[in-house]
Design a protein around this motif. Structure first.
Motif, PDB file in Angstrom:
ATOM      1  N   GLY A  19       0.784  -1.233   0.000  1.00  0.00           N
ATOM      2  CA  GLY A  19       0.000   0.000   0.000  1.00  0.00           C
ATOM      3  C   GLY A  19       0.805   1.267   0.000  1.00  0.00           C
ATOM      4  O   GLY A  19       0.544   2.178  -0.765  1.00  0.00           O
ATOM      5  N   ILE A  20       1.812   1.338   0.863  1.00  0.00           N
ATOM      6  CA  ILE A  20       2.555   2.593   0.980  1.00  0.00           C
ATOM      7  C   ILE A  20       3.236   2.926  -0.328  1.00  0.00           C
ATOM      8  O   ILE A  20       3.147   4.033  -0.843  1.00  0.00           O
ATOM      9  CB  ILE A  20       3.585   2.496   2.130  1.00  0.00           C
ATOM     10  N   GLY A  21       3.928   1.934  -0.909  1.00  0.00           N
ATOM     11  CA  GLY A  21       4.615   2.178  -2.172  1.00  0.00           C
ATOM     12  C   GLY A  21       3.654   2.572  -3.269  1.00  0.00           C
ATOM     13  O   GLY A  21       3.907   3.487  -4.042  1.00  0.00           O
ATOM     14  N   ALA A  22       2.512   1.871  -3.333  1.00  0.00           N
ATOM     15  CA  ALA A  22       1.534   2.149  -4.393  1.00  0.00           C
ATOM     16  C   ALA A  22       0.957   3.544  -4.244  1.00  0.00           C
ATOM     17  O   ALA A  22       0.790   4.266  -5.215  1.00  0.00           O
ATOM     18  CB  ALA A  22       0.416   1.102  -4.346  1.00  0.00           C
ATOM     19  N   MET A  23       0.659   3.925  -2.971  1.00  0.00           N
ATOM     20  CA  MET A  23       0.080   5.246  -2.758  1.00  0.00           C
ATOM     21  C   MET A  23       1.065   6.335  -3.136  1.00  0.00           C
ATOM     22  O   MET A  23       0.700   7.372  -3.667  1.00  0.00           O
ATOM     23  CB  MET A  23      -0.326   5.389  -1.290  1.00  0.00           C
ATOM     24  N   ALA A 120      23.032  12.332 -10.456  1.00  0.00           N
ATOM     25  CA  ALA A 120      23.738  11.241  -9.780  1.00  0.00           C
ATOM     26  C   ALA A 120      23.729  11.513  -8.281  1.00  0.00           C
ATOM     27  O   ALA A 120      24.335  12.481  -7.817  1.00  0.00           O
ATOM     28  CB  ALA A 120      25.163  11.127 -10.317  1.00  0.00           C
ATOM     29  N   VAL A 121      23.035  10.653  -7.535  1.00  0.00           N
ATOM     30  CA  VAL A 121      22.867  10.852  -6.091  1.00  0.00           C
ATOM     31  C   VAL A 121      23.769   9.880  -5.339  1.00  0.00           C
ATOM     32  O   VAL A 121      23.605   8.665  -5.439  1.00  0.00           O
ATOM     33  CB  VAL A 121      21.399  10.642  -5.670  1.00  0.00           C
ATOM     34  N   ASN A 122      24.714  10.425  -4.593  1.00  0.00           N
ATOM     35  CA  ASN A 122      25.606   9.596  -3.792  1.00  0.00           C
ATOM     36  C   ASN A 122      24.898   9.160  -2.512  1.00  0.00           C
ATOM     37  O   ASN A 122      24.258   9.975  -1.843  1.00  0.00           O
ATOM     38  CB  ASN A 122      26.875  10.379  -3.437  1.00  0.00           C
ATOM     39  N   ILE A 123      25.046   7.876  -2.141  1.00  0.00           N
ATOM     40  CA  ILE A 123      24.390   7.385  -0.931  1.00  0.00           C
ATOM     41  C   ILE A 123      25.395   6.851   0.096  1.00  0.00           C
ATOM     42  O   ILE A 123      25.066   5.993   0.910  1.00  0.00           O
ATOM     43  CB  ILE A 123      23.307   6.327  -1.239  1.00  0.00           C
ATOM     44  N   ASP A 124      26.629   7.356   0.057  1.00  0.00           N
ATOM     45  CA  ASP A 124      27.578   7.019   1.135  1.00  0.00           C
ATOM     46  C   ASP A 124      26.990   7.481   2.466  1.00  0.00           C
ATOM     47  O   ASP A 124      26.496   8.610   2.573  1.00  0.00           O
ATOM     48  CB  ASP A 124      28.905   7.732   0.910  1.00  0.00           C
ATOM     49  N   PRO A 149      22.885  10.946   2.484  1.00  0.00           N
ATOM     50  CA  PRO A 149      23.631  10.130   3.443  1.00  0.00           C
ATOM     51  C   PRO A 149      22.768   9.204   4.284  1.00  0.00           C
ATOM     52  O   PRO A 149      23.293   8.324   4.965  1.00  0.00           O
ATOM     53  CB  PRO A 149      24.342  11.172   4.318  1.00  0.00           C
ATOM     54  N   SER A 150      21.457   9.368   4.233  1.00  0.00           N
ATOM     55  CA  SER A 150      20.553   8.438   4.922  1.00  0.00           C
ATOM     56  C   SER A 150      20.228   7.232   4.047  1.00  0.00           C
ATOM     57  O   SER A 150      19.698   6.232   4.532  1.00  0.00           O
ATOM     58  CB  SER A 150      19.243   9.144   5.284  1.00  0.00           C
ATOM     59  N   ALA A 151      20.535   7.329   2.741  1.00  0.00           N
ATOM     60  CA  ALA A 151      20.225   6.280   1.762  1.00  0.00           C
ATOM     61  C   ALA A 151      18.723   6.002   1.676  1.00  0.00           C
ATOM     62  O   ALA A 151      18.303   4.951   1.194  1.00  0.00           O
ATOM     63  CB  ALA A 151      20.984   4.993   2.051  1.00  0.00           C
ATOM     64  N   LYS A 152      17.910   6.955   2.108  1.00  0.00           N
ATOM     65  CA  LYS A 152      16.456   6.765   2.067  1.00  0.00           C
ATOM     66  C   LYS A 152      15.941   6.696   0.633  1.00  0.00           C
ATOM     67  O   LYS A 152      14.980   5.978   0.341  1.00  0.00           O
ATOM     68  CB  LYS A 152      15.740   7.888   2.821  1.00  0.00           C
ATOM     69  N   GLN A 155      16.029   3.214  -0.385  1.00  0.00           N
ATOM     70  CA  GLN A 155      14.984   2.425   0.268  1.00  0.00           C
ATOM     71  C   GLN A 155      13.606   2.718  -0.329  1.00  0.00           C
ATOM     72  O   GLN A 155      12.782   1.815  -0.479  1.00  0.00           O
ATOM     73  CB  GLN A 155      14.979   2.706   1.781  1.00  0.00           C
ATOM     74  N   ASP A 156      13.358   3.989  -0.685  1.00  0.00           N
ATOM     75  CA  ASP A 156      12.078   4.350  -1.291  1.00  0.00           C
ATOM     76  C   ASP A 156      11.904   3.671  -2.651  1.00  0.00           C
ATOM     77  O   ASP A 156      10.805   3.228  -2.998  1.00  0.00           O
ATOM     78  CB  ASP A 156      11.968   5.864  -1.458  1.00  0.00           C
ATOM     79  N   LEU A 157      12.989   3.592  -3.422  1.00  0.00           N
ATOM     80  CA  LEU A 157      12.921   2.909  -4.719  1.00  0.00           C
ATOM     81  C   LEU A 157      12.837   1.397  -4.531  1.00  0.00           C
ATOM     82  O   LEU A 157      12.144   0.709  -5.281  1.00  0.00           O
ATOM     83  CB  LEU A 157      14.129   3.285  -5.566  1.00  0.00           C
ATOM     84  N   LYS A 158      13.522   0.900  -3.532  1.00  0.00           N
ATOM     85  CA  LYS A 158      13.458  -0.537  -3.236  1.00  0.00           C
ATOM     86  C   LYS A 158      12.036  -0.950  -2.874  1.00  0.00           C
ATOM     87  O   LYS A 158      11.568  -2.036  -3.242  1.00  0.00           O
ATOM     88  CB  LYS A 158      14.420  -0.876  -2.098  1.00  0.00           C
ATOM     89  N   ALA A 159      11.329  -0.070  -2.175  1.00  0.00           N
ATOM     90  CA  ALA A 159       9.961  -0.370  -1.736  1.00  0.00           C
ATOM     91  C   ALA A 159       9.005  -0.555  -2.898  1.00  0.00           C
ATOM     92  O   ALA A 159       7.981  -1.230  -2.774  1.00  0.00           O
ATOM     93  CB  ALA A 159       9.450   0.743  -0.815  1.00  0.00           C
TER      94      ALA A 159
END
Length: 204
Positions: A19-23, A120-124, A149-152, A155-159
């Motif tokens: 649900g969260i990802g779809a919304m 290009a977004v760095n996620i170190d 730097p939170s790599a969120k 995670q949002d794309l992974k979701a």
């Protein structure tokens, strides 16, 4: 009543998982109609050096991804509205990421404009000065600096099933709709990649 309860229960379970990802991903999907037409033209161009690039079968609006600009101020995907965007997630600990950065820099140098940008977004998440230092050392000068730097953002794309490893790259239309994605590196300065990006940004 029991059957109805099962259906409702299954629906609630799916909503809990997806649900969260779809919304986040699906609002105003009607605005992705132009993208649905565009991907038909892009499909034959996913070949050669970008053969692994997966064209979206049903373009949808991406969630409102948030990261930081070079000035440390928050940026969101909507800030790039009106531009075709090649969104790339990378990190200094990722060897394939480092290998493809010069090609992304060359792509930005060749096609970057008010109509297209490589973001290009760095996620170190540690030693936050290291990415900037590394970019300077290898001569990456055309790309704007973006970081999370939170790599969120990963995670949002992974979701929504769009990030499985590093690097992760998405091609996004000017309305924020996904045109396609690639898990892994590519030779983004190649003729194959340039033709794909030119078609996506309306240059051919």
């Amino acid at each position: 009543m029991i059957a109805l309860g099962c259906v409702v229960g299954v629906g609630a379970g799916l909503a809990a998982v997806y649900g969260i990802g779809a919304m986040q991903r699906n609002p105003a999907d009607a605005s992705c109609k132009p993208a649905a037409e565009l991907v038909k033209r892009l499909a034959p161009l996913a070949r050669g050096e970008v053969a692994a690039f997966g064209i979206a079968s049903e373009p949808k609006r991406l969630p409102e991804l948030t990261f930081m600009g070079a000035d440390g101020k928050p940026r969101v995907l909507a800030d790039f509205q009106g531009k075709t965007v090649l969104l790339n997630l990378w990190a200094t600990w990722c060897v394939p990421c480092r290998k493809e950065m010069p090609a992304l820099d060359a792509l930005q140098a060749r096609l970057g404009s008010d109509k297209f940008e490589v973001v290009a977004v760095n996620i170190d998440t540690r030693n936050l000065d290291k990415p900037k230092t590394w970019l300077q050392e290898v001569g990456i000068t055309k790309l704007g600096y973006y970081a999370d730097p939170s790599a969120k953002v990963f995670q949002d794309l992974k979701a929504i099933g769009k990030a499985f490893g590093m690097p992760t790259t998405l091609l996004i239309d000017p309305d924020g709709c996904e045109l396609g994605a690639l898990a892994g590196p590519a030779e983004w300065a190649s003729d194959d990649a340039v033709k794909l990006i030119e078609a996506a940004s309306g240059k051919i």
